[in-house]
Structure formats: C-alpha cells, structure tokens
Design a protein around this motif. Structure first.
Motif, PDB file in Angstrom:
ATOM      1  N   HIS A   1      40.706  11.149  68.761  1.00  0.00           N
ATOM      2  CA  HIS A   1      41.433  11.893  67.745  1.00  0.00           C
ATOM      3  C   HIS A   1      40.802  12.077  66.186  1.00  0.00           C
ATOM      4  CE1 HIS A   1      42.162   7.572  66.265  1.00  0.00           C
ATOM      5  NE2 HIS A   1      42.454   8.108  65.250  1.00  0.00           N
ATOM      6  N   ILE A   2      41.202  12.747  65.507  1.00  0.00           N
ATOM      7  CA  ILE A   2      41.152  12.888  64.047  1.00  0.00           C
ATOM      8  C   ILE A   2      42.176  12.728  63.254  1.00  0.00           C
ATOM      9  CG2 ILE A   2      39.953  14.691  62.509  1.00  0.00           C
ATOM     10  CD1 ILE A   2      38.496  16.177  64.626  1.00  0.00           C
ATOM     11  N   PHE A   3      41.865  11.809  62.077  1.00  0.00           N
ATOM     12  CA  PHE A   3      42.880  11.689  61.108  1.00  0.00           C
ATOM     13  C   PHE A   3      42.545  12.089  59.791  1.00  0.00           C
ATOM     14  CE2 PHE A   3      45.298   9.154  58.447  1.00  0.00           C
ATOM     15  CZ  PHE A   3      46.892   9.038  58.933  1.00  0.00           C
TER      16      PHE A   3
ATOM     17  N   TYR B   1      45.451  14.725  64.519  1.00  0.00           N
ATOM     18  CA  TYR B   1      45.327  15.609  65.420  1.00  0.00           C
ATOM     19  C   TYR B   1      44.850  14.837  66.962  1.00  0.00           C
ATOM     20  CZ  TYR B   1      44.794  18.644  61.434  1.00  0.00           C
ATOM     21  OH  TYR B   1      44.844  19.235  60.015  1.00  0.00           O
ATOM     22  N   ASP B   2      45.497  15.155  67.913  1.00  0.00           N
ATOM     23  CA  ASP B   2      45.124  14.340  69.113  1.00  0.00           C
ATOM     24  C   ASP B   2      45.744  15.216  70.205  1.00  0.00           C
ATOM     25  OD1 ASP B   2      45.558  12.021  71.264  1.00  0.00           O
ATOM     26  OD2 ASP B   2      45.327  10.757  69.713  1.00  0.00           O
TER      27      ASP B   2
ATOM     28  N   LYS C   1      39.284  21.494  67.621  1.00  0.00           N
ATOM     29  CA  LYS C   1      39.175  22.767  67.016  1.00  0.00           C
ATOM     30  C   LYS C   1      40.040  23.339  65.993  1.00  0.00           C
ATOM     31  CE  LYS C   1      39.011  27.812  68.227  1.00  0.00           C
ATOM     32  NZ  LYS C   1      39.191  28.572  69.291  1.00  0.00           N
ATOM     33  N   ILE C   2      41.606  22.956  66.119  1.00  0.00           N
ATOM     34  CA  ILE C   2      42.700  22.901  65.429  1.00  0.00           C
ATOM     35  C   ILE C   2      42.188  22.017  63.972  1.00  0.00           C
ATOM     36  CG2 ILE C   2      44.987  22.515  64.746  1.00  0.00           C
ATOM     37  CD1 ILE C   2      45.498  23.027  67.794  1.00  0.00           C
ATOM     38  N   ALA C   3      41.772  20.706  64.199  1.00  0.00           N
ATOM     39  CA  ALA C   3      41.295  19.961  63.162  1.00  0.00           C
ATOM     40  C   ALA C   3      40.374  20.557  62.240  1.00  0.00           C
ATOM     41  CB  ALA C   3      41.204  18.395  63.499  1.00  0.00           C
ATOM     42  N   LEU C   4      39.331  20.998  62.789  1.00  0.00           N
ATOM     43  CA  LEU C   4      38.049  21.480  62.105  1.00  0.00           C
ATOM     44  C   LEU C   4      38.244  22.636  61.410  1.00  0.00           C
ATOM     45  CD1 LEU C   4      35.379  20.502  64.583  1.00  0.00           C
ATOM     46  CD2 LEU C   4      36.043  19.307  62.531  1.00  0.00           C
TER      47      LEU C   4
ATOM     48  N   LEU D   1      30.390  22.455  60.963  1.00  0.00           N
ATOM     49  CA  LEU D   1      31.557  23.105  59.963  1.00  0.00           C
ATOM     50  C   LEU D   1      30.968  23.056  58.696  1.00  0.00           C
ATOM     51  CD1 LEU D   1      35.182  21.761  59.604  1.00  0.00           C
ATOM     52  CD2 LEU D   1      33.701  22.148  57.460  1.00  0.00           C
ATOM     53  N   LEU D   2      30.123  21.941  58.312  1.00  0.00           N
ATOM     54  CA  LEU D   2      29.727  21.801  57.073  1.00  0.00           C
ATOM     55  C   LEU D   2      28.643  22.983  56.540  1.00  0.00           C
ATOM     56  CD1 LEU D   2      29.100  17.775  56.551  1.00  0.00           C
ATOM     57  CD2 LEU D   2      31.033  19.501  55.385  1.00  0.00           C
ATOM     58  N   ASN D   3      27.773  23.373  57.835  1.00  0.00           N
ATOM     59  CA  ASN D   3      26.846  24.407  57.673  1.00  0.00           C
ATOM     60  C   ASN D   3      27.285  25.750  57.421  1.00  0.00           C
ATOM     61  OD1 ASN D   3      24.064  24.754  57.895  1.00  0.00           O
ATOM     62  ND2 ASN D   3      24.251  25.796  59.774  1.00  0.00           N
ATOM     63  N   SER D   4      28.604  25.812  57.642  1.00  0.00           N
ATOM     64  CA  SER D   4      29.195  27.250  57.325  1.00  0.00           C
ATOM     65  C   SER D   4      29.918  27.198  56.186  1.00  0.00           C
ATOM     66  CB  SER D   4      30.610  27.360  58.513  1.00  0.00           C
ATOM     67  OG  SER D   4      31.621  26.569  58.169  1.00  0.00           O
ATOM     68  N   LEU D   5      29.636  26.040  55.362  1.00  0.00           N
ATOM     69  CA  LEU D   5      30.502  26.178  53.914  1.00  0.00           C
ATOM     70  C   LEU D   5      29.509  26.959  53.008  1.00  0.00           C
ATOM     71  CD1 LEU D   5      31.619  22.681  53.381  1.00  0.00           C
ATOM     72  CD2 LEU D   5      33.113  24.558  54.175  1.00  0.00           C
ATOM     73  N   ASN D   6      30.062  27.661  52.070  1.00  0.00           N
ATOM     74  CA  ASN D   6      29.523  28.400  50.947  1.00  0.00           C
ATOM     75  C   ASN D   6      30.655  28.720  49.812  1.00  0.00           C
ATOM     76  OD1 ASN D   6      27.580  29.529  49.327  1.00  0.00           O
ATOM     77  ND2 ASN D   6      27.799  31.693  50.221  1.00  0.00           N
ATOM     78  N   PRO D   7      30.419  27.963  48.516  1.00  0.00           N
ATOM     79  CA  PRO D   7      29.268  27.222  47.992  1.00  0.00           C
ATOM     80  C   PRO D   7      29.521  25.583  48.420  1.00  0.00           C
ATOM     81  CG  PRO D   7      31.105  27.429  46.496  1.00  0.00           C
ATOM     82  CD  PRO D   7      31.612  28.149  47.663  1.00  0.00           C
TER      83      PRO D   7
END
Length: 290
Positions: A61-63, A73-74, A97-100, A134-140
């Motif tokens: 899961h992701i909490f 998210y589970d 996918k929903i959590a991210l 996900l982090l790699n898609s961040l800007n800035p």
C-alpha cells in the motif's frame, strides 16, 4: 415580475474561484480538476496550502499525509477501524497509479512551499523506482526546508536529494542506514558532492552518524545525533570534528551511556572552555558554540 437566473460556479470571477479552490482539500481539488480544462489550470496555478507531506511506500500500500489529512491507497478493501481517525481510504486495483498521480499534482505545484517532506521506504525497491520516475518529471525542484528519510539505504538518499531545491533545504534528517560496504560508501560520497548536501545547515541522524566520514560533515552548522549508546571514543570524534569546523554552532546528542562518561565530559568541558559550552545530564549532551 422580474426574474434572476442563478449564478453558476463557472460564471464566478476567476479570483473568486481561486479563493474557493484554496479552501479545498486535496480530494476536492482533484475532483475540480476533472470538471474542465479551465478548472484544471486554475487548480494547478493556486498557491498550495500544504506545509507538510508524508509518504510511506510499501509493497502492499501507499500511505500519505497531506498536512493532517491521512490518505491510504490500497488494492484491498480495508477495515477503517484499524486506520487513524479521519483517514480517507482509496481501494483500487490501480492504487499505485492513483497515489502517484495525486502526489504528482501536489509536488508539481510551482507555488508549493513545504516545511517538511517525509519519505519512508519499507524494503520496496520497485515502489521506490516508480516514485523516482515521478520525481524525474518534476519541474521545478521541490521547495522544502526539512527532508526526513527513513529508508535504510544511502542509494535512496542519493535518489531524492537532487530533486530538492538547494539553499531552501536547511535540515537533512536521516533515520538509519544499514549497508556499510564499499558500494554504499561510494553512494555516500556522491551524496556529499550534491549542492543540496553542501548547502544544508543542519544534519539530524538516527543511529547512523558514524556512517558519514567527517570530511563530509565539516560544513554543517548544527547537529542532532541520536545513538543507542555513547562511548568516549565517539565523543572524542565529535571533539575533533567540531574543533576543526569553522561553521559549527551547536550539537545535541541523545544516547544511553552519557551518565557513565562524567569524568571524561568534565575534562572535555575544561578542554573546550574557551570556545564551547557543554551541558549534559542523563541521556542528553548539548554542545553550543559561544
């Protein structure tokens, strides 16, 4: 007889809609984003109300905690009675996918100003790889003052720090690093070469201070060190580090065994009396630059 038509939400002035969006929590903002392209743009442009985001990645899961809003998210239906009070539960086969996606919306906001970002990785390399994408898609880069990592691997620290804004990041908090082979030490060297590490002012370590060679610590101004126990050799190493640092301001050590080092601590106080002030009691040692 005159009639007046009801004012619809979409007809409200843009600044009024913006103020309404600012009052919405994450779930409500995500719902608004799905209404139209215009609302999606307005949601993404609003100043984020988040000051703290906590992320717990596991294989099952992701909490997440957005400020004080808990979201789990589970993939399985959960018993809400086992969850913290006021926890939103999202059960879906595609929960990762929903959590991210939710995290991406929050972290991509250019007006995001976090005080704290927590990341816990529970032996989940696959989940961490997806989070890294996900982090790699961040800007800035993420604007955050304190980053807390509970992961056990220096590789995860190396994976996250480049996505945090240098100079804004003041405190790096590391809870446990368990791998101490040559490969792990090389990762530590790479971490120490990052601007995020070099420009941070405070280092907090939990049971892993001796993991970092002293040459990688000399620039920090403040330290908070939690250890299982403290030996005289450990305290001597601190003395050497702080006596050679021109940036050192203060250090707090919490450990068992400090009360057994009173003779050593007294001599240590005398030794640095001209430069530092030391207070100690059972379990706590505080060193401050005068």
């Amino acid at each position: 007889m005159s009639t007046t038509s009801a004012l619809e939400f979409s007809n409200l002035p843009t600044d009024i809609i913006g103020k309404i969006i600012e009052k919405c929590d994450l779930k409500e903002q995500l719902t608004l984003r799905k209404v139209s392209k215009d609302l999606r743009s307005l949601v993404d442009e609003q100043k984020s109300a988040y000051k703290s985001i906590e992320i717990d990645l596991t294989d099952s899961h992701i909490f997440c905690v957005y400020n004080d809003k808990n979201v789990k998210y589970d993939g399985d239906k959960l018993d809400k009675y086992n969850m913290p009070i006021e926890t939103s539960i999202i059960c879906n086969d595609d929960y990762v996918k929903i959590a991210l996606n939710d995290l991406s919306i929050a972290l991509k906001n250019p007006k995001l100003r976090l005080d704290d970002l927590y990341l816990t990785v529970d032996h989940s390399p696959d989940m961490m790889n997806r989070f890294r994408l996900l982090l790699n898609s961040l800007n800035p880069q993420i604007h955050v003052k304190t980053f807390i990592l509970r992961a056990g691997s220096s590789e995860y620290l190396l994976s996250i720090l480049p996505y945090l804004k240098p100079k804004v990041l003041v405190n790096i908090d590391i809870d446990g690093l368990y791998y101490r082979d040559d490969w792990a030490l090389e990762k530590v060297r790479q971490v120490a070469s990052l601007e995020q590490w070099k420009q941070a002012e405070q280092l907090t370590t939990r049971h892993c201070f001796d993991y970092f060679p002293s040459e990688f610590l000399i620039h920090f101004k403040r330290f908070v060190i939690l250890e299982w126990d403290a030996t005289e050799q450990f305290l001597m190493n601190l003395t050497d580090l702080f006596s050679t640092s021109t940036n050192f301001e203060s250090c707090t050590v919490e450990a068992l065994g400090l009360e057994d080092c009173s003779d050593y601590l007294e001599s240590f106080c005398e030794k640095v009396d001209t430069g530092d002030e030391i207070d100690y009691n059972e379990g706590v040692l505080i060193i401050k630059k005068r």
